[in-house]
Design a protein around this motif. Structure first.
Motif, mmCIF file in Angstrom:
data_model
loop_
_atom_site.group_PDB
_atom_site.id
_atom_site.type_symbol
_atom_site.label_atom_id
_atom_site.label_comp_id
_atom_site.label_asym_id
_atom_site.label_seq_id
_atom_site.Cartn_x
_atom_site.Cartn_y
_atom_site.Cartn_z
ATOM 1 N N ARG A 206 16.738 48.278 169.409
ATOM 2 C CA ARG A 206 17.403 47.130 170.035
ATOM 3 C C ARG A 206 17.148 45.900 169.450
ATOM 4 N N ILE A 207 16.053 45.819 168.761
ATOM 5 C CA ILE A 207 15.654 44.415 168.324
ATOM 6 C C ILE A 207 16.096 44.358 166.818
ATOM 7 N N SER A 245 18.465 38.743 172.257
ATOM 8 C CA SER A 245 19.407 37.975 172.992
ATOM 9 C C SER A 245 20.810 37.642 172.259
ATOM 10 N N ALA A 246 20.992 37.969 170.837
ATOM 11 C CA ALA A 246 22.206 37.805 170.234
ATOM 12 C C ALA A 246 23.071 38.910 170.468
ATOM 13 N N SER A 247 22.877 40.012 170.956
ATOM 14 C CA SER A 247 23.658 40.907 171.398
ATOM 15 C C SER A 247 24.329 40.950 172.766
ATOM 16 N N ASN A 248 25.585 41.615 172.646
ATOM 17 C CA ASN A 248 26.101 41.528 174.143
ATOM 18 C C ASN A 248 25.868 42.867 174.894
ATOM 19 N N GLY A 249 24.885 43.670 174.352
ATOM 20 C CA GLY A 249 24.524 44.771 174.976
ATOM 21 C C GLY A 249 25.308 46.258 174.374
ATOM 22 N N GLN A 250 26.333 45.918 173.820
ATOM 23 C CA GLN A 250 26.841 47.192 173.191
ATOM 24 C C GLN A 250 26.358 47.895 172.142
ATOM 25 N N PRO A 251 26.286 49.240 171.862
ATOM 26 C CA PRO A 251 25.256 50.031 170.943
ATOM 27 C C PRO A 251 26.185 49.576 169.381
ATOM 28 N N PRO A 252 25.470 49.749 168.518
ATOM 29 C CA PRO A 252 25.928 49.570 166.998
ATOM 30 C C PRO A 252 26.978 50.747 166.638
ATOM 31 N N LEU A 253 28.008 50.338 165.874
ATOM 32 C CA LEU A 253 29.019 51.331 165.628
ATOM 33 C C LEU A 253 28.808 51.999 164.442
ATOM 34 N N ALA A 254 27.926 51.836 163.687
ATOM 35 C CA ALA A 254 27.294 52.906 162.632
ATOM 36 C C ALA A 254 25.732 52.573 162.459
#
Length: 254
Positions: A206-207, A245-254
């Motif tokens: 996640r980081i 905190s740069a993420s909107n919480g969605q998982p990576p696509l790849a």
């Protein structure tokens, strides 16, 4: 750098972790440092490594307002002034809501929130004289929710908004107020988590920077916020989170 020569700094929770790293950082930059903690032996171990003439070791529980008042009085009596207050002392309690006791809730609020308020209030008259600075240790847990962490989330969220509120109130007095918001950091508070490789793997995923934070990395940001390099920065809650905190919480696509 010697940005803090002639300056006096109080660091609470200074016996370990982020507090210890912060005390060492300010000392290395020339400050007179008051190390405050309620744990005597670890505090003594940190203090003995720092220059005796520029270091004060002080036992206090920041959840006790009278102890905090006495802390500030003692430091100003010893060094003659106060330029920086770092409200870092903190504890953690979590769990399912139905199982969290009144004592656990009050323990977190008393140290993580009340202690910050008591410190700011006690230090203010002295910080006004020096156009000083307050830096609070908040958390990414104060900017968003965690699973089964409601007491800690609530307390750190309050610290985040207290930082903003005090920045507004104290700006005209010449006192800046900011906070740092670390993500998972290698400290005594997280020692059990650091032994759980499966959990650490989830954190690394996640980081964006792919690792946990080290205490000295948070200390460096605290020192910046307290320094003249940040002279026009107030009311900021600075993420020291490796990009979480740069993420909107969605998982990576790849």
């Amino acid at each position: 750098m010697k940005r803090f020569e002639g300056k006096v700094v109080i660091v609470t929770g200074a016996a370990s972790g982020i507090g210890e790293a912060t005390a060492r950082r300010f000392s290395s930059e020339g400050a007179c440092v008051a190390l405050v903690d309620r744990n005597e032996m670890p505090l003594a171990d940190v203090s003995k490594d720092l220059p005796a003439q520029f270091t004060l070791s002080h036992l206090a529980d920041v959840s006790d307002s009278e102890a905090v008042d006495a802390m500030v009085t003692t430091v100003v009596k010893r060094f003659g002034r106060l330029d920086v207050l770092v409200n870092n002392a903190g504890v953690y309690e979590g769990g399912d809501l139905a199982e969290i006791t009144n004592e656990q809730w009050r323990k977190v609020m008393a140290t993580d929130l009340d202690g910050v308020f008591f410190g700011c209030r006690a230090a203010l008259p002295h910080l006004e004289k020096t156009s000083g600075s307050i830096v609070n240790t908040a958390s990414v847990s104060g900017t968003g929710g965690d699973w089964a962490t409601s007491p800690y989330n609530a307390a750190k969220g309050a610290v985040v908004n207290l930082t903003r509120s005090l920045a507004l109130d104290l700006g005209k007095k010449g006192v800046r107020v900011n906070s740092v918001c670390p993500s998972l950091t290698r400290t005594g508070l997280t020692a059990d988590m650091m032994q759980d490789e499966e959990l650490l793997a989830k954190f690394r995923e996640r980081i964006p920077l792919g690792r946990v934070c080290e205490p000295h990395e948070v200390a460096a940001v605290i020192a910046f916020l307290a320094s003249d390099d940040a002279s026009f920065v107030t009311g900021a809650n600075v993420a020291v989170d490796g990009g979480v905190s740069a993420s909107n919480g969605q998982p990576p696509l790849a």
